[in-house]
Design a protein around this motif. Structure first.
Motif, short mmCIF file in Angstrom:
data_model
loop_
_atom_site.label_atom_id
_atom_site.label_comp_id
_atom_site.label_asym_id
_atom_site.label_seq_id
_atom_site.Cartn_x
_atom_site.Cartn_y
_atom_site.Cartn_z
N UNK A 103 35.62 56.87 -23.40
CA UNK A 103 35.09 56.43 -24.62
C UNK A 103 36.21 56.36 -25.59
N UNK A 104 36.01 55.16 -26.08
CA UNK A 104 37.02 54.61 -27.12
C UNK A 104 36.77 55.29 -28.33
N UNK A 105 37.57 55.95 -29.04
CA UNK A 105 37.33 56.85 -30.45
C UNK A 105 38.00 56.10 -31.59
N UNK A 106 39.13 55.32 -31.26
CA UNK A 106 40.06 54.47 -32.24
C UNK A 106 40.52 53.43 -31.36
N UNK A 107 41.47 52.65 -31.94
CA UNK A 107 42.24 51.64 -31.32
C UNK A 107 43.43 52.44 -30.44
N UNK A 108 43.89 53.56 -30.89
CA UNK A 108 44.76 54.21 -29.97
C UNK A 108 44.43 55.58 -29.41
N UNK A 109 43.06 55.76 -29.41
CA UNK A 109 42.57 57.33 -28.88
C UNK A 109 41.04 57.09 -28.26
N UNK A 110 41.22 57.76 -27.08
CA UNK A 110 40.06 57.90 -26.00
C UNK A 110 39.73 59.13 -25.75
N UNK A 111 38.51 59.43 -25.61
CA UNK A 111 38.15 60.46 -24.59
C UNK A 111 37.99 60.28 -23.29
N UNK A 112 38.58 60.92 -22.45
CA UNK A 112 38.45 60.52 -21.06
C UNK A 112 37.73 62.06 -20.45
N UNK A 113 36.63 61.62 -19.80
CA UNK A 113 35.79 62.64 -19.16
C UNK A 113 35.83 62.49 -17.60
N UNK A 114 35.83 63.95 -16.77
CA UNK A 114 35.92 63.82 -15.50
C UNK A 114 34.74 65.00 -15.24
#
Length: 189
Positions: A52-63
């Motif tokens: 999920x994109x949080x900002x232009x430079x931050x993402x949440x990656x889930x597994x």
């Protein structure tokens, strides 16, 4: 032809059909007892990675993984996915900002053959040709009577990381990883 090949291996076609139907019907709600490979999650209840994109430079990656998946593999999968996202967005560095892990108990199913004899019974026949007679072994098809479905309690692992991406190590932090280094080796190899 396929049924004949299964018989040669000593596998009953009905048993395979039962296993396939359980896999199809149980995928969305039941936890498998096997390790989760590196794969995209097909839905919110599926195993694998999502992001999920949080900002232009931050993402949440889930597994989401089964408890049979080693913890270090789950971490590798998440970081590898973060590096794929960074590369796709043109970033050379990625750093983990936050980590979260949760375990939830689920019910899984597996097919079990109750018979103590794992080898199929063998019928010996004599086949004769012009050059002579030979004894040939033919396996009996095992019965489905000794097959049952067991329910087991397992835990699903929900691992997530928040990652920041950038084009310099200074901008992303001292503990940043170079995207190309992470992507150099696939975690399943």
């Amino acid at each position: 032809m396929v049924a004949r090949s299964f018989r040669q291996l000593g596998i009953n076609v009905a048993t395979c059909a039962l296993a396939a139907s359980l896999l199809v019907s149980g995928c969305s709600s039941l936890s498998p007892t096997q390790p989760t490979p590196y794969t995209a999650a097909k839905s919110t209840d599926s195993y694998g990675y999502s992001s999920m994109e949080l900002t232009d430079t931050e993402y949440r990656v889930m597994f989401k993984a089964t408890e049979a998946t080693p913890a270090d593999k789950v971490q590798e999968y998440s970081l590898y996915r973060a590096a794929e996202i960074a590369k796709k967005n043109g970033y050379e560095w990625v750093t983990i900002v936050k980590t979260d892990i949760e375990r939830k108990t689920r019910t899984g199913k597996k097919i079990v053959r109750e018979s103590n004899n794992s080898a199929p019974a063998v019928l010996k026949e004599e086949q004769c040709t012009m050059s002579g007679c030979n004894e040939v072994a033919q396996p009996f098809e095992p019965s489905d009577a000794d097959v049952k479905v067991e329910q087991t309690r397992t835990k699903d692992v929900y691992y997530s990381i928040v990652v920041r991406m950038g084009n310099s190590q200074v901008g992303t932090g001292k503990r940043a990883f170079k995207t190309q280094d992470i992507l150099a080796t696939h975690p399943d190899k």
